[in-house]
Every structure is written in C-alpha cells, then in structure tokens.
Write an enzyme that holds these catalytic residues in place. Structure first.
Site, PDB file in Angstrom:
ATOM      1  N   LYS A  25      -8.612   3.121   7.071  1.00 30.28           N
ATOM      2  CA  LYS A  25      -8.391   2.161   8.517  1.00 30.28           C
ATOM      3  C   LYS A  25      -6.869   2.944   8.875  1.00 30.28           C
ATOM      4  CE  LYS A  25     -11.515  -1.253   8.028  1.00 30.28           C
ATOM      5  NZ  LYS A  25     -12.142  -0.670   7.004  1.00 30.28           N
TER       6      LYS A  25
HETATM    7  C1  LIG Z   1     -13.540  -0.488   6.664  1.00 30.58           C
HETATM    8  C2  LIG Z   1     -14.133   0.294   5.514  1.00 30.58           C
HETATM    9  C3  LIG Z   1     -15.253   0.766   5.513  1.00 30.58           C
HETATM   10  C4  LIG Z   1     -16.444   0.578   6.534  1.00 30.58           C
HETATM   11  O1  LIG Z   1     -16.051   1.154   7.609  1.00 30.58           O
HETATM   12  P1  LIG Z   1     -16.763   0.879   8.991  1.00 30.58           P
HETATM   13  O2  LIG Z   1     -15.845   1.622  10.121  1.00 30.58           O
HETATM   14  O3  LIG Z   1     -16.662  -0.721   9.058  1.00 30.58           O
HETATM   15  O4  LIG Z   1     -18.109   1.197   9.033  1.00 30.58           O
HETATM   16  C5  LIG Z   1     -15.663   1.731   4.365  1.00 30.58           C
HETATM   17  N1  LIG Z   1     -14.732   1.675   3.333  1.00 30.58           N
HETATM   18  C6  LIG Z   1     -13.648   1.301   3.136  1.00 30.58           C
HETATM   19  C7  LIG Z   1     -12.659   1.375   1.926  1.00 30.58           C
HETATM   20  C8  LIG Z   1     -13.188   0.532   4.309  1.00 30.58           C
HETATM   21  O5  LIG Z   1     -11.877  -0.045   4.375  1.00 30.58           O
END
Ligand SMILES: *Cc1c(COP(=O)(O)O)cnc(C)c1O
Length: 458
Positions: free
Chosen positions: A101
């Site tokens: 993120k």
């Molecule tokens: C948010 C997240 C995901 C999922 O990503 P999306 O964009 O919601 O599909 C997968 N792994 C981790 C560690 C995340 O923080």
C-alpha cells in the site's frame, strides 16, 4: 459526461455521474518508448507513467513529487528476486509500513498536498482500517500541514504489530480512533458521516480509500518497472504476473498496464478462502458475500468479499457502455449477484485473467517450501500468490509474483509454518516499544462528529 482533470479525482475516486472514475482512454506506450525507459530510475519511470495520466500537472512538479514519494525506500525501490520453481518475486514492501500500500500512498500524500496548495484548501481524511491501509495512509500523510487524518480501527482486533505501526505515530495531524466494534462498524460510521453532505463540506472531509484513481495509476508504474527488469533489451517478451488480491486494486493496475500496451500475457488473481473473485473469474458470476460470511484468515488483508474496484473491469468488459454497467449493477442490487458468464470466454483470451484459491494449509506449506528451497521467508499473502502462480506457470513465459508484505508483519503465521522466530530490526523494535497514541470512542456517530469538529483542520 464532463471529464475531470486528474487533480480533481484525487479525493473521491468518483466520476460526475456517481460511478467510479476511469481514464477517458488508456494512454498507449510503444516498444521504442519502453526501450527508452530501461535506463530510468524508479522515480523517473513513475514521472513518465504518471505523466500520461496526470496531464494537468507540469512535468517538473511531478518529478519533484515522485522523487519525494520514493525517497524513504531503498535505492532500487522495487527489487526483484528469484525463488524456486522459476518464479520471480517483485518486492513491493520496502516502504515505511512493510506492505505494498505504501507504493501508491506515498505518492498520494505528495500529490494531495500539492493539489491543496494550488487551491489554498485543507483536507481532513476520514477512513476505516483493519490494518494495512490505515498505517500506509498515516505514514504517507504524517506531518503534512494542510492535511489531518482520522483513522478508525476496531478496538482490540488488529495485531500487535499493526497497532504499533499506527499508534506509535505522535504527529499532531494523525488521530487514531479505536472504536468499540468490528471493522464493519467502523466503515458504517465513515459512510454515515461522509454521507451527510453538509457535515462533509463543513469539515472538509475526504477519503483515500481503495477506489482512489491516483492510487490505481501509481500502482501501474511497478508493472512497467518489473517488466523492464525481468526482460532483456530489444526483446518483446510477454510475461505473466500473479497478484494476491482483495479489493481488486492491485491487479486492476496490472490490467491497466496491459491495456496501455505492456506485453503481459496472464494476470493471475490469487484469492484466499474468501474467494468471491476466484469464483467470478472461473464462472462469470459475481456474488459478493456479507460481512458475516467473510472468514478471518491468516492472510487478513485479503479478507474481502465485496471487491470495490471490480466495477472498473466490468466497465471494460461491457465495452465501456455505461448503460450496460448500470444494468449489471442493478441486477446485483436486486438479486445479490450479477451473471456475466456470456462474456466468460473473453476474460482469459482478451483480457488475460485467470485465478485460483489458496487456503491456510496452502500458505503454511508454501512458506515452508520456499524456505526449504531458498532460505527466503515470504509473508502469508505472498504465499497465496506463489501457491496460485505455480498452478499457472506456462513454459517459456516468465512468471512474476507480487510480494505484497514483509513476513515481519505476520510473525505468528511464520512461526506456525517454519518454527522460526523472526528478528526485528532496531527500528522495528523501537516502534513496537514506543508509547501509543489512540482515542477510544463508542460505536456512536454523534461521538465521532464531536471529536472531528474539535480536531479538524479548517
Ligand atoms: C491490500 C493488500 C492486498 C490486497 O490488495 P487489493 O488491492 O485490495 O487487491 C494483498 N496483500 C496485502 C499485504 C495487502 O495489504
């Protein structure tokens, strides 16, 4: 419908008709341009790719922002490394909160501040988190003069590590609020306040959630980066990506990169036990589940049963015809599912999507197998990706798996898988031991309103 400039989509993710904002058209990148991009650093590449979307931002401003956004990362920003079975991991978790993120949120922090300076306004970000998004937002927005953050989280339901990552911040513009309830209660509070348009306007409320188009575009960059690092100059090699998925944000960015002309063969969606999206890509039927039907798993950031970004794929699938999308979503509201199986053949052939599911036992076995083969320790979300990737490897096509978090965030599962007690760096130890800053509130909109009125910037 009037197209919006990039800077005006930063805080909503919505178009003027209430649907999700999408690019008017996908910019296209040809082979010559791709070759020219091989020599660029990550921030330089980000300037090139984002410049194709953010046409209302002068190039030198964008370059300054991408440099600042990726400054907290190691020099390569996104390192690639090989593991067993011919797979390559794409390291997206080198930022301040050890999860992917950060890749988009660090840029969003820069560009939102920039847009606020241009208009002379302020912003109070209101959000709900069950873990990774909240901490990435807080670390990206801490200390910004024109921005305050109000982040709700469910009292006592985050891991020790996640709590420390958010609550150890002592910046005056970061407000952690632990709500006496579960994640859905937090989200409902946010919806209630954001739905009160007078309050929203008076308090300058905004969101940086997963439908944010700037986040989606910032994530497009690392698909280009990974392709450039994994292929040799002059070739036009197709490769495939596997993406551990929840809200369909990360893999949507890969889909956008493919639409822009990047030679991607397959986009492999990896789900955990909450596998609505795997079901959709196998059957063409999208049937979101309720919060009560959503399981708490050992890859918690993928515990999502309603994928807010899927509408953007459906828009392309239905040939960008808004009326067909509205029709599909009307079906969804009326009957609880939407059946797009008439288009199923195109999912893989035209758009490259395939999918698979990974369970708790799969995660443990995969973490163990990778550790045995290479000594490398991968986190449970990445393990879901590696498990599903192995089922979709094609001979002659390199397979890249996005590493979405570092194992340190999920030490319990690592211990369960391989019996190893992870060592924390001195910085992480300091964070875990630091005093925590959090306000406890009841699950009550009036109490939250009062808190925001008292602390909001204006
Ligand atoms: C948010 C997240 C995901 C999922 O990503 P999306 O964009 O919601 O599909 C997968 N792994 C981790 C560690 C995340 O923080």
């Amino acid at each position: 419908m009037q197209p919006l400039p990039y800077c005006e989509t930063l805080l909503e993710g919505l178009a003027t008709d209430g649907g999700l904002a999408v690019p008017v058209e996908f910019p296209s990148v040809d082979g010559e341009t791709l070759e020219r991009w091989r020599a660029l650093t990550y921030p330089q590449l980000a300037t090139e790719v984002l410049g194709l979307f953010a046409t209302d931002i002068p190039r030198e401003d964008l370059a300054r922002m991408t440099a600042a956004a990726y400054e907290p990362f190691p020099e390569e920003v996104v390192p690639l490394r090989a593991i067993d079975g011919g797979l390559t991991l794409v390291g997206l978790s080198e930022g301040p909160t050890l999860a992917f993120k950060d890749m988009a949120m660090q840029f969003l922090g820069q560009v939102v501040e920039y847009a606020l300076e241009r208009t002379g306004s302020v912003l109070n970000v209101l959000g709900a988190t069950s873990g990774d998004t909240g901490s990435a937002a807080e670390h990206a927005l801490r200390g910004k003069e024109r921005i305050a953050v109000f982040m709700l989280s469910p009292q006592g339901r985050m891991s020790t590590f996640q709590r420390a990552q958010m609550f150890s911040l002592d910046d005056a513009n970061v407000h952690n609020i632990a709500v006496d309830g579960v994640f859905d209660d937090c989200q409902n509070l946010v919806k209630e306040l954001a739905g009160d348009l007078d309050f929203k306007r008076a308090q300058h409320l905004g969101a940086v959630n997963s439908i944010n188009l700037a986040r989606i575009t910032a994530q497009v960059v690392y698909y280009f980066w990974a392709w450039l690092r994994a292929t040799d100059a002059g070739g036009w090699t197709e490769l495939s990506f596997t993406v551990p998925s929840g809200n369909f944000g990360n893999i949507l960015s890969g889909f956008y990169a493919k639409q822009m002309g990047l030679p991607i063969r397959r986009l492999v969606l990896a789900a955990n036990e909450n596998n609505v999206l795997d079901e959709f890509f196998r059957t063409g039927v999208y049937r979101p589940r309720s919060a009560a039907q959503t399981l708490a798993t050992s890859s918690p950031s993928m515990d999502i049963s309603k994928a807010s970004n899927l509408e953007r794929f459906v828009f392309e699938l239905l040939d960008r015809d808004p009326e067909r999308v509205v029709g599909a979503w009307r079906d969804l509201d009326a009957q609880g599912y939407v059946d797009l199986s008439a288009e199923l053949a195109r999912f893989e052939e035209e758009f490259g999507f395939v999918s698979g599911t990974s369970t708790h036992d799969d995660r443990l076995a995969t973490i163990r197998a990778v550790h045995d083969a290479t000594g490398d320790i991968i986190d449970p979300h990445t393990a879901d990706g590696v498990k599903v990737a192995r089922e979709h490897v094609e001979s002659g096509v390199p397979m890249l798996v996005l590493e979405t978090a570092k194992p340190e965030k999920f030490a319990d599962t690592i211990r369960e898988a391989i019996g190893v007690e992870l060592e924390y760096s001195p910085e992480l130890q300091a964070m875990l031991g630091a005093p925590q800053h959090v306000t406890e509130l009841p699950d009550d909109a009036a109490a939250l309103r009062a808190f925001i009125e008292e602390h909001a910037l204006r």
